[in-house]
Design a protein around this motif. Sequence first.
Motif, PDB file in Angstrom:
ATOM      1  N   CYS A  47     -10.543 -45.975 -59.497  1.00  9.52           N
ATOM      2  CA  CYS A  47     -10.951 -45.235 -60.700  1.00  9.52           C
ATOM      3  C   CYS A  47     -10.344 -43.830 -60.716  1.00  9.52           C
ATOM      4  CB  CYS A  47     -12.473 -45.153 -60.787  1.00  9.52           C
ATOM      5  SG  CYS A  47     -13.272 -46.734 -61.163  1.00  9.52           S
ATOM      6  N   LEU A  50      -6.803 -44.190 -61.977  1.00 11.68           N
ATOM      7  CA  LEU A  50      -6.717 -44.445 -63.422  1.00 11.68           C
ATOM      8  C   LEU A  50      -7.061 -43.186 -64.217  1.00 11.68           C
ATOM      9  CD1 LEU A  50      -8.352 -47.982 -63.502  1.00 11.68           C
ATOM     10  CD2 LEU A  50      -5.901 -47.413 -63.668  1.00 11.68           C
ATOM     11  N   HIS A  51      -8.031 -42.417 -63.711  1.00 15.44           N
ATOM     12  CA  HIS A  51      -8.417 -41.173 -64.384  1.00 15.44           C
ATOM     13  C   HIS A  51      -7.274 -40.162 -64.326  1.00 15.44           C
ATOM     14  CE1 HIS A  51     -10.713 -37.241 -64.560  1.00 15.44           C
ATOM     15  NE2 HIS A  51     -10.919 -37.796 -65.732  1.00 15.44           N
ATOM     16  N   LEU A  59      -9.430 -47.657 -67.155  1.00 17.68           N
ATOM     17  CA  LEU A  59     -10.617 -47.116 -66.477  1.00 17.68           C
ATOM     18  C   LEU A  59     -11.881 -47.801 -67.007  1.00 17.68           C
ATOM     19  CD1 LEU A  59     -11.794 -45.109 -64.447  1.00 17.68           C
ATOM     20  CD2 LEU A  59     -11.810 -43.376 -66.251  1.00 17.68           C
ATOM     21  N   PHE A  79     -17.331 -41.486 -63.254  1.00 18.90           N
ATOM     22  CA  PHE A  79     -16.367 -42.212 -64.090  1.00 18.90           C
ATOM     23  C   PHE A  79     -17.069 -43.010 -65.189  1.00 18.90           C
ATOM     24  CE2 PHE A  79     -13.665 -41.716 -60.174  1.00 18.90           C
ATOM     25  CZ  PHE A  79     -12.813 -40.780 -60.749  1.00 18.90           C
TER      26      PHE A  79
END
Length: 219
Positions: A47, A50-51, A59, A79
């Motif tokens: 995560c 992806l962030h 995400l 997240f």
Amino acid sequence: GPNAEQPAGPAVGLYHLEADQLKEARAQLFRCSQEAPDDPTAWEAWCSCLHKAQDMFALERAIDQLPPSADASALCWKFRGLVAEYKGKFEEAVLALGRSVELEPSEPEFHHRFGQLLVRTGQTALGQQHLTRNQELQNAGEALREALEEYRKSWTRDSDRRPEIAYRFGSAYEILGQVEESKAWYGAALSEDPAHAESIAALERVQNASEDSKPAVVP
């Protein structure tokens, strides 16, 4: 099983992520999340990747696949909150970011994000408290680094400085909410100088606060 070319766990992927090598990080960390689907640290890393890549669509998909073990992860709740906020689901976002703060109350970033969201959703007074707490925690972290520097330079060379250095450690740990560490450092200041007024007052304060806040701990 893992071989020499592909080490197990997210460490290598996180190394790539730190170095801004997003393509390599993404390949490595996606594989980790698939190979260890119940490991919250693998999902935290995936995560985070992806962030950092600002891929909110991916995400969101990752958040939907989180295992039950991720419920104990403050980072996974962060997240979840960011995805909910992105989708305009503000009540859900408030609950998720609030949970991240509950799970890890000494992480400044969680207070910062939660505070900003509360202000954004009209809960200004509460939001301001969390934004203030974020600043306090950042300052305490800085004070801790400075105290460590002083400790390295002066503790063995200049025993007169010890009470002040120990007091600074105690004060930083107290702000961070690490009660046992703060007591130990205030105690260290007093063993160097039993009349150190600030440490006497501080030790009394943290002892009273910890007695008020929780039942007696059996050693």
